[in-house]
Design a protein around this motif. Structure first.
Motif, mmCIF file in Angstrom:
data_model
loop_
_atom_site.group_PDB
_atom_site.id
_atom_site.type_symbol
_atom_site.label_atom_id
_atom_site.label_comp_id
_atom_site.label_asym_id
_atom_site.label_seq_id
_atom_site.Cartn_x
_atom_site.Cartn_y
_atom_site.Cartn_z
ATOM 1 N N SER A 59 40.424 111.564 -8.203
ATOM 2 C CA SER A 59 40.824 112.528 -9.212
ATOM 3 C C SER A 59 40.284 113.894 -8.833
ATOM 4 O O SER A 59 39.383 114.024 -8.001
ATOM 5 C CB SER A 59 40.281 112.111 -10.582
ATOM 6 N N ALA A 60 40.854 114.953 -9.456
ATOM 7 C CA ALA A 60 40.476 116.320 -9.087
ATOM 8 C C ALA A 60 38.972 116.572 -9.219
ATOM 9 O O ALA A 60 38.347 117.087 -8.294
ATOM 10 C CB ALA A 60 41.278 117.312 -9.924
ATOM 11 N N PRO A 61 38.316 116.205 -10.361
ATOM 12 C CA PRO A 61 36.865 116.416 -10.443
ATOM 13 C C PRO A 61 36.093 115.628 -9.399
ATOM 14 O O PRO A 61 35.117 116.114 -8.830
ATOM 15 C CB PRO A 61 36.528 115.948 -11.863
ATOM 16 N N ALA A 62 36.530 114.381 -9.134
ATOM 17 C CA ALA A 62 35.835 113.560 -8.133
ATOM 18 C C ALA A 62 35.952 114.197 -6.751
ATOM 19 O O ALA A 62 35.011 114.177 -5.963
ATOM 20 C CB ALA A 62 36.407 112.147 -8.120
ATOM 21 N N ARG A 63 37.114 114.761 -6.463
ATOM 22 C CA ARG A 63 37.306 115.400 -5.161
ATOM 23 C C ARG A 63 36.381 116.602 -5.014
ATOM 24 O O ARG A 63 35.815 116.834 -3.941
ATOM 25 C CB ARG A 63 38.770 115.824 -5.002
ATOM 26 N N LEU A 64 36.228 117.388 -6.081
ATOM 27 C CA LEU A 64 35.324 118.523 -6.036
ATOM 28 C C LEU A 64 33.884 118.067 -5.815
ATOM 29 O O LEU A 64 33.119 118.719 -5.109
ATOM 30 C CB LEU A 64 35.430 119.334 -7.330
ATOM 31 N N THR A 65 33.525 116.939 -6.432
ATOM 32 C CA THR A 65 32.180 116.401 -6.239
ATOM 33 C C THR A 65 31.957 115.999 -4.780
ATOM 34 O O THR A 65 30.887 116.234 -4.209
ATOM 35 C CB THR A 65 31.957 115.184 -7.150
ATOM 36 N N VAL A 66 32.967 115.386 -4.169
ATOM 37 C CA VAL A 66 32.875 115.008 -2.761
ATOM 38 C C VAL A 66 32.719 116.251 -1.884
ATOM 39 O O VAL A 66 31.912 116.274 -0.950
ATOM 40 C CB VAL A 66 34.124 114.210 -2.340
ATOM 41 N N GLU A 67 33.492 117.291 -2.186
ATOM 42 C CA GLU A 67 33.392 118.530 -1.417
ATOM 43 C C GLU A 67 31.981 119.119 -1.522
ATOM 44 O O GLU A 67 31.412 119.592 -0.542
ATOM 45 C CB GLU A 67 34.415 119.549 -1.920
ATOM 46 N N GLY A 68 31.411 119.087 -2.736
ATOM 47 C CA GLY A 68 30.056 119.601 -2.914
ATOM 48 C C GLY A 68 29.039 118.807 -2.120
ATOM 49 O O GLY A 68 28.136 119.379 -1.493
ATOM 50 N N ALA A 69 29.183 117.478 -2.129
ATOM 51 C CA ALA A 69 28.272 116.640 -1.352
ATOM 52 C C ALA A 69 28.429 116.912 0.136
ATOM 53 O O ALA A 69 27.448 116.938 0.896
ATOM 54 C CB ALA A 69 28.535 115.165 -1.653
ATOM 55 N N GLY A 70 29.675 117.140 0.575
ATOM 56 C CA GLY A 70 29.913 117.442 1.984
ATOM 57 C C GLY A 70 29.255 118.744 2.406
ATOM 58 O O GLY A 70 28.727 118.855 3.520
ATOM 59 N N ILE A 71 29.271 119.739 1.510
ATOM 60 C CA ILE A 71 28.606 121.014 1.817
ATOM 61 C C ILE A 71 27.107 120.812 1.985
ATOM 62 O O ILE A 71 26.481 121.385 2.895
ATOM 63 C CB ILE A 71 28.892 122.041 0.706
ATOM 64 N N VAL A 72 26.515 119.990 1.126
ATOM 65 C CA VAL A 72 25.075 119.711 1.232
ATOM 66 C C VAL A 72 24.758 119.041 2.567
ATOM 67 O O VAL A 72 23.802 119.415 3.262
ATOM 68 C CB VAL A 72 24.607 118.833 0.060
ATOM 69 N N VAL A 73 25.580 118.053 2.944
ATOM 70 C CA VAL A 73 25.367 117.353 4.212
ATOM 71 C C VAL A 73 25.524 118.317 5.385
ATOM 72 O O VAL A 73 24.715 118.321 6.324
ATOM 73 C CB VAL A 73 26.357 116.177 4.347
ATOM 74 N N GLY A 74 26.551 119.166 5.337
ATOM 75 C CA GLY A 74 26.760 120.123 6.414
ATOM 76 C C GLY A 74 25.635 121.138 6.517
ATOM 77 O O GLY A 74 25.187 121.477 7.624
ATOM 78 N N TYR A 134 29.298 109.404 9.053
ATOM 79 C CA TYR A 134 30.301 108.470 8.541
ATOM 80 C C TYR A 134 29.657 107.410 7.648
ATOM 81 O O TYR A 134 30.172 107.087 6.576
ATOM 82 C CB TYR A 134 31.056 107.794 9.687
ATOM 83 N N PHE A 135 28.523 106.888 8.074
ATOM 84 C CA PHE A 135 27.815 105.905 7.243
ATOM 85 C C PHE A 135 27.339 106.538 5.941
ATOM 86 O O PHE A 135 27.405 105.920 4.878
ATOM 87 C CB PHE A 135 26.630 105.321 8.013
ATOM 88 N N VAL A 136 26.847 107.773 6.029
ATOM 89 C CA VAL A 136 26.390 108.464 4.816
ATOM 90 C C VAL A 136 27.550 108.629 3.840
ATOM 91 O O VAL A 136 27.410 108.408 2.629
ATOM 92 C CB VAL A 136 25.783 109.838 5.170
ATOM 93 N N GLY A 137 28.722 109.004 4.362
ATOM 94 C CA GLY A 137 29.888 109.178 3.508
ATOM 95 C C GLY A 137 30.338 107.895 2.854
ATOM 96 O O GLY A 137 30.725 107.886 1.675
ATOM 97 N N ARG A 138 30.275 106.789 3.588
ATOM 98 C CA ARG A 138 30.687 105.509 3.003
ATOM 99 C C ARG A 138 29.673 105.037 1.957
ATOM 100 O O ARG A 138 30.043 104.543 0.887
ATOM 101 C CB ARG A 138 30.821 104.444 4.102
ATOM 102 N N LEU A 139 28.390 105.174 2.248
ATOM 103 C CA LEU A 139 27.360 104.744 1.295
ATOM 104 C C LEU A 139 27.345 105.651 0.073
ATOM 105 O O LEU A 139 27.019 105.200 -1.032
ATOM 106 C CB LEU A 139 25.991 104.746 1.977
#
Length: 372
Positions: free
Chosen positions: A15-30, A74-79
């Motif tokens: 869903s749109a909010p979930a996707r934004l949450t994933v993007e935020g987590a990706g920024i932190v990881v990057g 990749y493992f971090v993203g799956r977990l």
């Protein structure tokens, strides 16, 4: 319409909010990767002027660091998705019980993570070689090299994390295509013999060089990935019709055989065993031909154009082999055409299966909402 009847728009299964949450987590990881890789690069590069590509270069450091980071990200993203060590979200069983990760799921996840790591490694190596050719004899000061290394690995971690968190069959088809293209391209660019193409495609894997290692490893890992995803692309759970279930099982066996034979092409190079290499290559094409004609009964909801595409690809491969037999085509051209067509069909099949799975999941969600 009540609030419980409202369905949020979805993108890639989120869903749109979930996707934004994933993007935020990706920024932190990057960002975390940028800082960590920058610190390591600063220590390694301190006081030096480095070449763009080659031994002890910025490109070499970035490629190695990005490969390791991509594998771990990749493992971090799956977990992070809390779905366990599965390659991607797997639909629940027909009785409603959620899928629990098995040993095979963990192995498949490892294989796909390895593909991301090798893809990042080879991709940055190829890009480094291209940039070095454009900026010949240029060097990079250690501070600039540190920033570039941190940025490159940070972007890699961000992209791979998002890939893992949103992984499905359709996205995996893109990863498989990119992995095969980058791997073969890297092998071609680094081949010690510039006239390898005058012999055959398999000549890339016959020498004791990095080029051969890249070529053979690409085939082996790609074969493992095809074998790994075969059971997800041929999920027979919930299929009541015995004829369709049997067709799905046949396609699954065929895909597994294609993956195994593709890996064997990389394992048994021509300088190891001509017989096993040729049997693996020819066997892969023969099994592909069977799968093309089996898939219609296994995936009846697919559009007619998909089945016609398979028949056209099969006919084209036969025509190319005939042209090689009469001496019109060299073996390299025949192998390239056959390999590209087989891989292209596999990628389209994965996308078709992914689309069918997504459509079924959406229908189930709509039914659930209506029942509530």
């Amino acid at each position: 319409m009540s609030t419980r009847d409202r369905v949020l728009p979805t993108f890639g299964g989120l869903s749109a909010p979930a996707r934004l949450t994933v993007e935020g987590a990706g920024i932190v990881v990057g960002a975390a990767t940028f800082v960590l890789a920058g610190v390591v690069a600063l220590i390694v590069f301190w006081g030096s002027s480095l070449p763009i590509a080659g031994p002890d270069s910025v490109g070499q450091f970035v490629a190695i660091a990005a490969g390791v980071v991509a594998f771990l990200a990749y493992f971090v993203g799956r977990l992070w998705r809390r779905e366990g060590p599965t390659p991607f979200q797997i639909a629940a069983a027909p009785d409603g019980r959620p899928h629990r990760a098995t040993g095979v799921d963990i192995f498949d996840t490892f294989a796909i993570a390895l593909a991301h790591g090798i893809l990042a490694l080879l991709g940055w190596l190829v890009l480094g070689a291209v940039l070095a050719n454009g900026f010949q004899d240029a060097t990079v000061y250690f501070l600039s090299a540190t920033v570039l290394a941190g940025a490159a690995t940070g972007v890699t971690a961000y992209a791979v994390f998002l890939s893992a968190a949103q992984m499905d069959l359709m996205r995996l088809s893109t990863v498989l295509a990119a992995f095969a293209v980058v791997g073969i391209l890297a092998s071609m660019l680094s081949a010690p013999d510039p006239h390898w193409w005058m012999k055959h495609l398999s000549a890339l894997g016959m020498s004791q060089s990095v080029s051969s290692l890249t070529f053979n490893l690409t085939l082996i890992v790609a074969g493992v990935i095809v074998t790994a995803i075969a059971r997800y692309a041929t999920d027979a759970r919930g299929i009541v019709d015995p004829k369709r279930r049997a067709a799905v099982v046949r396609v699954r066996v065929g895909l597994i055989l294609i993956g195994v034979l593709l890996a064997c092409v990389g394992i048994f190079t021509l300088n190891i065993s001509i017989l096993l290499h040729n049997v693996s290559a020819v066997g892969m094409v023969l099994v592909f031909a069977l799968v093309v004609f089996w898939v219609r009964a296994a995936l009846p909801t697919a559009p007619l154009s998909f089945f016609v595409l398979g028949y056209v690809f099969f006919a084209t491969i036969i025509a190319v082999l005939v042209l090689f037999a009469v001496g019109y085509y060299v073996l390299t051209a025949a192998e390239l055409v056959a390999g590209v067509l087989v891989f292209s069909w596999l990628i389209v099949y994965l996308r078709m299966t992914g689309a069918a799975t997504a459509e079924l999941r959406a229908q189930q969600q709509n039914v659930h909402v209506v029942e509530e």
